[in-house]
Design a protein around this motif. Structure first.
Motif, short mmCIF file in Angstrom:
data_model
loop_
_atom_site.label_atom_id
_atom_site.label_comp_id
_atom_site.label_asym_id
_atom_site.label_seq_id
_atom_site.Cartn_x
_atom_site.Cartn_y
_atom_site.Cartn_z
N PHE A 1 -29.42 -14.66 15.02
CA PHE A 1 -30.02 -13.61 14.21
C PHE A 1 -29.73 -12.26 14.86
O PHE A 1 -30.05 -12.04 16.03
N TRP A 2 -29.15 -11.35 14.07
CA TRP A 2 -28.83 -10.02 14.59
C TRP A 2 -29.12 -8.97 13.54
O TRP A 2 -28.47 -8.94 12.49
N LYS B 1 -29.20 -9.33 19.37
CA LYS B 1 -29.09 -10.63 18.71
C LYS B 1 -29.66 -11.72 19.60
O LYS B 1 -29.67 -11.59 20.83
N LEU B 2 -30.11 -12.80 18.96
CA LEU B 2 -30.65 -13.94 19.69
C LEU B 2 -30.28 -15.21 18.95
O LEU B 2 -30.40 -15.28 17.72
N ASP B 3 -29.85 -16.22 19.70
CA ASP B 3 -29.40 -17.46 19.08
C ASP B 3 -30.56 -18.30 18.54
O ASP B 3 -31.68 -18.24 19.05
N MET B 4 -30.25 -19.08 17.52
CA MET B 4 -31.20 -20.03 16.92
C MET B 4 -30.62 -21.41 17.17
O MET B 4 -29.62 -21.79 16.58
N ILE B 5 -31.26 -22.18 18.07
CA ILE B 5 -30.71 -23.43 18.58
C ILE B 5 -31.55 -24.59 18.07
O ILE B 5 -32.78 -24.57 18.20
N PRO B 6 -30.93 -25.61 17.49
CA PRO B 6 -31.69 -26.76 17.00
C PRO B 6 -32.57 -27.38 18.10
O PRO B 6 -32.12 -27.57 19.23
N ILE C 1 -41.03 -12.64 16.47
CA ILE C 1 -40.37 -13.46 15.45
C ILE C 1 -39.83 -14.72 16.12
O ILE C 1 -39.00 -14.65 17.04
N ARG C 2 -40.30 -15.86 15.66
CA ARG C 2 -39.81 -17.14 16.17
C ARG C 2 -38.53 -17.51 15.45
O ARG C 2 -38.49 -17.55 14.22
N LEU C 3 -37.49 -17.81 16.20
CA LEU C 3 -36.17 -18.12 15.63
C LEU C 3 -35.87 -19.60 15.85
O LEU C 3 -35.88 -20.08 16.99
N GLU C 4 -35.61 -20.32 14.76
CA GLU C 4 -35.39 -21.77 14.83
C GLU C 4 -34.22 -22.17 13.96
O GLU C 4 -33.77 -21.41 13.08
N SER C 5 -33.74 -23.38 14.17
CA SER C 5 -32.70 -23.97 13.32
C SER C 5 -32.90 -25.47 13.32
O SER C 5 -33.28 -26.06 14.34
N ASP C 6 -32.64 -26.09 12.17
CA ASP C 6 -32.74 -27.55 12.11
C ASP C 6 -31.38 -28.17 11.78
O ASP C 6 -31.30 -29.33 11.40
N ASN C 7 -30.29 -27.41 11.95
CA ASN C 7 -28.97 -27.96 11.64
C ASN C 7 -27.94 -27.64 12.72
O ASN C 7 -27.65 -28.46 13.56
N VAL C 8 -27.41 -26.42 12.73
CA VAL C 8 -26.42 -26.02 13.73
C VAL C 8 -26.91 -24.74 14.40
O VAL C 8 -27.97 -24.21 14.06
N VAL D 1 -36.04 -19.47 10.02
CA VAL D 1 -35.29 -20.70 10.25
C VAL D 1 -33.89 -20.52 9.66
O VAL D 1 -33.74 -20.20 8.48
N GLY D 2 -32.88 -20.73 10.49
CA GLY D 2 -31.51 -20.64 10.02
C GLY D 2 -31.12 -21.90 9.26
O GLY D 2 -31.12 -23.00 9.83
#
Length: 332
Positions: free
Chosen positions: A167-168, A175-180, A156-163, A122-123
Motif C-alpha cells: 500500500f502506497w 509504502k508498506l507491504d501487505m503480507i499474507p 491502518i492495519r494492512l493485510e492480505s489473504d492471497n499474495v 485488505v489487499g
C-alpha cells in the motif's frame, strides 16, 4: 520543418510529459500528510547527493579520458583511490542510513500514539477491501476508497489473504507491504482536506497496474457524518426501474460475490456495493463513477481491467442493463 526544429519539439514534448508526472493526486512532490512531510527532506537530500556523486564521477571520467598525463597520474594515486573510493562512500552512505533510521523511528512513534477508529485494508486480487471500526464497535465494510479525518493519527492495519501487495499513498505516507498471514500497521495523519491516490506498489499478478484507490481526507465533523451514513444499509429502490434492476441483480447471482447490506446479497468474493454510488471511482480507480462506467464495466470489464475475476455479462438487453445501472448508481 528542419531536423533541428523537430528535435526541439520532441525534447519540449518530453519535458512537458515529465513535468506532468510531477503533479496530480499521486504526486510524491505534494505532501499532504505528516509522514510524507518528513520523507520529503530525505528524498531531496538523497536526490542532491546522487546529483553531486554523478557530477563527481563524470568529472573523474573526463579527467581519465581527456586530461594531460600528469592529471591522470594523480587520479590513480593511492590517496585519491582510498579517499574517493572508500572513505567518501562509507561516510555518505552511513550518514544517509542514520538519517533514514531517524525518519523511520518518527513514524514508529506516531503509530504508538495513533487514534481510533481503526481501519483495516485488505489487499485482494485486484482491489482493496476497506473495513472501518464503527463507533459502536461494529465493522463497516467498504471497498476501493479510503476516507480519513484531517489532523488525526489513524493506525491502518494492512493485510492480505492471497499474495504480497504493498500500500502506497505517496502524498500521505511511505509504502508498506501487505503480507499474507501477517498484519503490518501504517499510521497516516492527513494535514489538509483533499483527494489523493494510493497504488499497489508490489507486483501481485495480472491486473496489478490497475489496483489503485482514492484517499479522501475530510474535516473531522464531515468524516463522522460520513462514517455514520456508511454504516447504514443500502437505500431501497424508489422507482420501478431501480426495483427491476435490484431484481435482476439478485436473479443473476451478483449477490453471490457482492454484498449489499439490507438485502439478501451477502457475497464476500468481490467488493461491497452497499454505497458504491457515492464513491469517487469504480473498479479500483480504473473508471469514473457514473452510469456509463457502470454499463461499460458490466459488459466489457475484461477489456478495461484484464485478468480480473468478474465475468462479462452479455446476456442483458439494453433495457435490463439500464435497470441494473440505475440500481447500482442509486446505491448511495
Amino acid at each position: 520543418m528542419t531536423k533541428r526544429a523537430i528535435a526541439n519539439v520532441g525534447f519540449s514534448a518530453g519535458g512537458v510529459a515529465l513535468l506532468a508526472g510531477c503533479s496530480g493526486p499521486q504526486s510524491v512532490f505534494e505532501a499532504r500528510g505528516a509522514e510524507a512531510q518528513e520523507i520529503m527532506p530525505l528524498f531531496w537530500t538523497v536526490t542532491w547527493i546522487a546529483v553531486a556523486v554523478t557530477v563527481l564521477v563524470v568529472a573523474f571520467m573526463a579527467i581519465a579520458l581527456l586530461a594531460p598525463e600528469r592529471w591522470r597520474r594523480r587520479l590513480t594515486s593511492e590517496k585519491v583511490v582510498v579517499g574517493f573510493g572508500i572513505f567518501l562512500p562509507v561516510f555518505v552512505l552511513s550518514g544517509l542510513l542514520t538519517y533514514g533510521l531517524l525518519v523511520m523511528q518518527a513514524g514508529s512513534a506516531r503509530s504508538r500514539s495513533a487514534e481510533g477508529p481503526g481501519i483495516t485494508i485488505v489487499g485482494e486480487q485486484w482491489w482493496w477491501r476497506v473495513v472501518y471500526d464503527g463507533p459502536d464497535g461494529k465493522q463497516i465494510v467498504s471497498a476501493n476508497e479510503l476516507r480519513l479525518p484531517v489532523g488525526h493519527q489513524i493506525a491502518i492495519r494492512l493485510e492480505s489473504d492471497n499474495v504480497i501487495h504493498s500500500f502506497w499513498a505517496p502524498q500521505l505516507a511511505g509504502k508498506l507491504d501487505m503480507i499474507p498471514g501477517r498484519t503490518n500497521t501504517l499510521t497516516i495523519e492527513a494535514t489538509e482536506p483533499g483527494i489523493s491516490r494510493a497504488q499497489c506498489a508490489e507486483y501481485c499478478g495480472g491486473a496489478h497496474a490497475f489496483m489503485s484507490m482514492y484517499v479522501v481526507a475530510m474535516e473531522p465533523d464531515a468524516y463522522r457524518q460520513w462514517l455514520e451514513a456508511e454504516a447504514d444499509p443500502a437505500t431501497e429502490p424508489v422507482d420501478a426501474v431501480r426495483r427491476r434492476g435490484q431484481q435482476l441483480f439478485m436473479e443473476h447471482g451478483c449477490g453471490g460475490c457482492h454484498a449489499v447490506r439490507g438485502t439478501p446479497a451477502a457475497g464476500t468474493i468481490g467488493p461491497d456495493l452497499t454505497h458504491v454510488g457515492s464513491r469517487h471511482s469504480l473498479a479500483a480507480a480504473r473508471l469514473p463513477n457514473d452510469p456509463q462506467s457502470f454499463r461499460r464495466w458490466l459488459t466489457e470489464n475484461q477489456h478495461i481491467k484484464p485478468d480480473n475475476f468478474m465475468p462479462e455479462y452479455d446476456v442483458f438487453s439494453n433495457s435490463e442493463l439500464d435497470s441494473i445501472v440505475a440500481y447500482l448508481d442509486g446505491l448511495e
